[in-house]
Write a protein that holds these residues in place. Structure first.
Motif, mmCIF file in Angstrom:
data_model
loop_
_atom_site.group_PDB
_atom_site.id
_atom_site.type_symbol
_atom_site.label_atom_id
_atom_site.label_comp_id
_atom_site.label_asym_id
_atom_site.label_seq_id
_atom_site.Cartn_x
_atom_site.Cartn_y
_atom_site.Cartn_z
ATOM 1 N N GLN A 143 0.676 -1.285 -0.055
ATOM 2 C CA GLN A 143 0.032 0.055 -0.061
ATOM 3 C C GLN A 143 0.823 1.198 0.064
ATOM 4 O O GLN A 143 1.894 1.472 0.767
ATOM 5 C CB GLN A 143 -0.990 0.125 1.194
ATOM 6 N N PRO A 144 0.530 2.234 -0.799
ATOM 7 C CA PRO A 144 1.254 3.272 -0.928
ATOM 8 C C PRO A 144 0.887 4.343 0.298
ATOM 9 O O PRO A 144 -0.009 4.321 0.675
ATOM 10 C CB PRO A 144 0.699 4.230 -2.046
ATOM 11 N N ASP A 145 2.224 4.732 0.742
ATOM 12 C CA ASP A 145 2.085 5.765 1.936
ATOM 13 C C ASP A 145 2.104 7.264 1.324
ATOM 14 O O ASP A 145 2.029 7.578 0.215
ATOM 15 C CB ASP A 145 3.337 5.618 2.944
ATOM 16 N N MET A 146 1.994 8.101 2.449
ATOM 17 C CA MET A 146 1.680 9.523 2.257
ATOM 18 C C MET A 146 2.684 10.248 1.452
ATOM 19 O O MET A 146 2.470 10.786 0.380
ATOM 20 C CB MET A 146 1.588 10.209 3.368
ATOM 21 N N GLY A 147 3.884 9.754 1.517
ATOM 22 C CA GLY A 147 5.107 10.204 0.691
ATOM 23 C C GLY A 147 4.821 9.876 -0.809
ATOM 24 O O GLY A 147 5.109 10.521 -1.751
ATOM 25 N N ASP A 148 4.525 8.653 -0.802
ATOM 26 C CA ASP A 148 3.959 7.908 -2.301
ATOM 27 C C ASP A 148 3.132 8.884 -2.943
ATOM 28 O O ASP A 148 3.183 9.036 -4.060
ATOM 29 C CB ASP A 148 3.693 6.500 -2.378
ATOM 30 N N VAL A 149 1.807 8.991 -2.301
ATOM 31 C CA VAL A 149 0.903 9.896 -2.780
ATOM 32 C C VAL A 149 1.341 11.441 -3.218
ATOM 33 O O VAL A 149 1.093 11.925 -4.305
ATOM 34 C CB VAL A 149 -0.337 9.974 -1.800
ATOM 35 N N VAL A 150 2.052 11.860 -2.248
ATOM 36 C CA VAL A 150 2.282 13.078 -2.478
ATOM 37 C C VAL A 150 3.457 13.156 -3.920
ATOM 38 O O VAL A 150 3.489 14.056 -4.679
ATOM 39 C CB VAL A 150 3.197 13.676 -1.307
ATOM 40 N N GLY A 151 4.505 12.495 -3.640
ATOM 41 C CA GLY A 151 5.514 12.344 -4.769
ATOM 42 C C GLY A 151 4.795 12.106 -5.956
ATOM 43 O O GLY A 151 5.041 12.525 -7.213
ATOM 44 N N GLY A 152 3.892 11.023 -6.082
ATOM 45 C CA GLY A 152 3.182 10.850 -7.504
ATOM 46 C C GLY A 152 2.341 11.940 -7.783
ATOM 47 O O GLY A 152 2.405 12.182 -9.107
ATOM 48 N N SER A 153 1.649 12.532 -6.797
ATOM 49 C CA SER A 153 0.786 13.783 -7.225
ATOM 50 C C SER A 153 1.808 14.832 -7.937
ATOM 51 O O SER A 153 1.705 15.626 -8.936
ATOM 52 C CB SER A 153 0.137 14.349 -6.152
ATOM 53 N N ILE A 154 3.025 15.208 -7.339
ATOM 54 C CA ILE A 154 3.844 15.944 -7.821
ATOM 55 C C ILE A 154 4.456 15.661 -9.257
ATOM 56 O O ILE A 154 4.407 16.304 -10.097
ATOM 57 C CB ILE A 154 5.119 16.271 -6.930
ATOM 58 N N ALA A 155 4.657 14.435 -9.499
ATOM 59 C CA ALA A 155 5.132 13.924 -10.651
ATOM 60 C C ALA A 155 4.013 13.840 -11.862
ATOM 61 O O ALA A 155 4.357 14.413 -12.923
ATOM 62 C CB ALA A 155 5.568 12.357 -10.659
ATOM 63 N N LEU A 156 2.766 13.717 -11.365
ATOM 64 C CA LEU A 156 1.788 14.046 -12.459
ATOM 65 C C LEU A 156 1.395 15.412 -12.994
ATOM 66 O O LEU A 156 1.233 15.866 -13.922
ATOM 67 C CB LEU A 156 0.429 13.391 -12.078
ATOM 68 N N VAL A 157 1.461 16.457 -11.696
ATOM 69 C CA VAL A 157 1.387 17.779 -12.156
ATOM 70 C C VAL A 157 2.367 18.255 -13.187
ATOM 71 O O VAL A 157 2.532 18.701 -14.089
ATOM 72 C CB VAL A 157 1.412 18.603 -10.648
ATOM 73 N N GLY A 158 3.808 17.799 -12.640
ATOM 74 C CA GLY A 158 4.993 18.059 -13.525
ATOM 75 C C GLY A 158 4.832 17.493 -14.947
ATOM 76 O O GLY A 158 5.138 18.359 -15.891
ATOM 77 N N VAL A 159 4.368 16.194 -15.294
ATOM 78 C CA VAL A 159 4.542 15.705 -16.427
ATOM 79 C C VAL A 159 3.288 16.272 -17.442
ATOM 80 O O VAL A 159 3.472 16.733 -18.709
ATOM 81 C CB VAL A 159 4.427 14.504 -16.589
ATOM 82 N N CYS A 160 2.141 16.789 -16.675
ATOM 83 C CA CYS A 160 1.122 17.336 -17.369
ATOM 84 C C CYS A 160 1.474 18.716 -17.873
ATOM 85 O O CYS A 160 1.142 19.510 -18.662
ATOM 86 C CB CYS A 160 -0.155 17.578 -16.452
ATOM 87 N N THR A 161 2.305 19.536 -16.679
ATOM 88 C CA THR A 161 2.861 20.789 -17.385
ATOM 89 C C THR A 161 3.693 20.676 -18.562
ATOM 90 O O THR A 161 3.762 21.329 -19.644
ATOM 91 C CB THR A 161 3.636 21.486 -16.305
ATOM 92 N N VAL A 162 4.486 19.542 -18.430
ATOM 93 C CA VAL A 162 5.323 19.570 -19.755
ATOM 94 C C VAL A 162 4.694 19.076 -20.962
ATOM 95 O O VAL A 162 4.991 19.605 -22.064
ATOM 96 C CB VAL A 162 6.478 18.175 -19.487
#
Length: 141
Positions: A117-136
């Motif tokens: 199960q993903p923890d809070m760091g996984d959720v936050v990091g994954g969210s940052i990654a998605l925001v970043g790649v959508c920006t790109v």
């Protein structure tokens, strides 16, 4: 074809690629297609890799039969063809953006396949990654 003609063709093809990406614009259909293909590629790569992993290394349930590795390898071959279906011609950008989707899908499928199960760091990091790649991907060019 002599060298000069070949050079002219190479320059023409290069210009066509630049122009095709420069004139590309996102629509609801191409956005839906891109997201679907990123998810499909991610599932294929992760499930294919997992099948090889559990056949060679095993997991909490132990090692799986040898044919899991063969099946996983076939899935990975299919995965290799999925990105060419993307609506944009920008190879580097498509693969960079795919990386963000891969991060999130790895957490989700790791949870489904192995119960990790993903923890809070996984959720936050994954969210940052998605925001970043959508920006790109969607940055106006």
């Amino acid at each position: 074809m002599d060298q000069e003609e070949q050079n002219n063709n190479d320059v023409g093809n290069s210009e066509e690629l630049k122009n095709s990406d420069a004139t590309f614009s996102w629509t609801a259909l191409t956005i839906s297609q891109a997201v679907l293909l990123f998810c499909l590629a991610g599932v294929a790569e992760i499930v294919g890799g997992w099948l090889v992993w559990v056949a060679i290394r095993g997991n909490t349930a132990g090692k799986r039969p040898w044919w899991y590795a063969i099946l996983g390898s076939l899935v990975l071959i299919i995965y290799g063809f999925i990105p060419v279906l993307q609506p944009s011609d920008s190879f580097g950008r498509i693969y960079a953006v795919y990386g963000g989707f891969f991060i999130v899908l790895s957490f989700l499928l790791g949870w489904v396949l192995d119960g990790d199960q993903p923890d809070m760091g996984d959720v936050v990091g994954g969210s940052i990654a998605l925001v970043g790649v959508c920006t790109v991907l969607f940055w106006p060019r």
